[in-house]
Design a protein around this motif. Sequence first.
Motif, PDB file in Angstrom:
ATOM      1  N   ASP A  49     -22.228   5.514 -43.234  1.00 57.65           N
ATOM      2  CA  ASP A  49     -21.805   6.870 -43.588  1.00 57.65           C
ATOM      3  C   ASP A  49     -20.766   7.297 -42.558  1.00 57.65           C
ATOM      4  O   ASP A  49     -21.106   7.568 -41.402  1.00 57.65           O
ATOM      5  CB  ASP A  49     -23.010   7.808 -43.582  1.00 57.65           C
ATOM      6  N   LEU A  50     -19.513   7.355 -42.950  1.00 61.14           N
ATOM      7  CA  LEU A  50     -18.451   7.634 -41.989  1.00 61.14           C
ATOM      8  C   LEU A  50     -18.422   9.090 -41.545  1.00 61.14           C
ATOM      9  O   LEU A  50     -17.672   9.427 -40.624  1.00 61.14           O
ATOM     10  CB  LEU A  50     -17.100   7.209 -42.562  1.00 61.14           C
ATOM     11  N   ALA A  87     -17.870   5.149 -48.405  1.00 64.03           N
ATOM     12  CA  ALA A  87     -17.308   4.497 -47.220  1.00 64.03           C
ATOM     13  C   ALA A  87     -16.302   3.427 -47.614  1.00 64.03           C
ATOM     14  O   ALA A  87     -15.273   3.244 -46.943  1.00 64.03           O
ATOM     15  CB  ALA A  87     -18.423   3.897 -46.371  1.00 64.03           C
TER      16      ALA A  87
END
Length: 252
Positions: free
Chosen positions: A226-227, A139
């Motif tokens: 967590d993108l 990230a």
Amino acid sequence: MAVLPNELGIIVYAPALVDDDRRPLAIVHGMEGALPGLRLEWTLSEKEVLLALPRRDEWVVSDRADNGFPFLCNDDENRPVTITGWENPNGLAAGSPPHLEVHGSLHLDAAGIAAGADVLAAIGEGARAFWGRATPSNAAVEISQQTIDPVRKPGVPPRGLPALRFPDYIRSPEIPHYLGWLNYWSAAAAQALGFPDPTRDAELLSRARRTASGGWVVQLTDAPLDLDNPAHLDTLKRTYERFPEIGGRAAP
């Protein structure tokens, strides 16, 4: 030591060190106190061989290479923990002086995740930092791509995240340049951002904690950021909307 995908990367930004400054030792001792069982009593040779440091504290105090402090680590290559610091000659804001950057890392396992906020707070408080963050490395790479400039760093931020500006567009060193999963905001940084506002920050306050100096550690999501998780990405975007000062986006 290379950045690993299973790493929780920590950076805090603080005033530059001065003569007889004891902050490096406070940072190291604070980090050890925040993660049970941690001993940062080793360093790496140029060939990345572990070297024991029987007089670690003396070395940390005396070694001011780059006006910072030397690289320290534990002795577990499977779950590495690291810390180091150096002076950045550039200012954190328009017209501001050089600053100290402290870079650390935790292994992104259950123990590292559980201790992350305490470790970030300990480093931030020990450094008397303006602000800082702890973010999983994947990230963090994408968040770093938010900072753009038409001439110096052209591009488009990933995932619809807002464009952030270079430090010379930021009005004071207390204003963070970007967000992370865990955010250390000094009392001055929180004041500059207008945090907390009980009417707007209830969700953030549910995952935030005060520090001994009156600052805050603000956690954006329950699990590490967590993108690829749409809910996490939405939280990050909404937090940027809440704090337009971050990254120099607020109107002058």
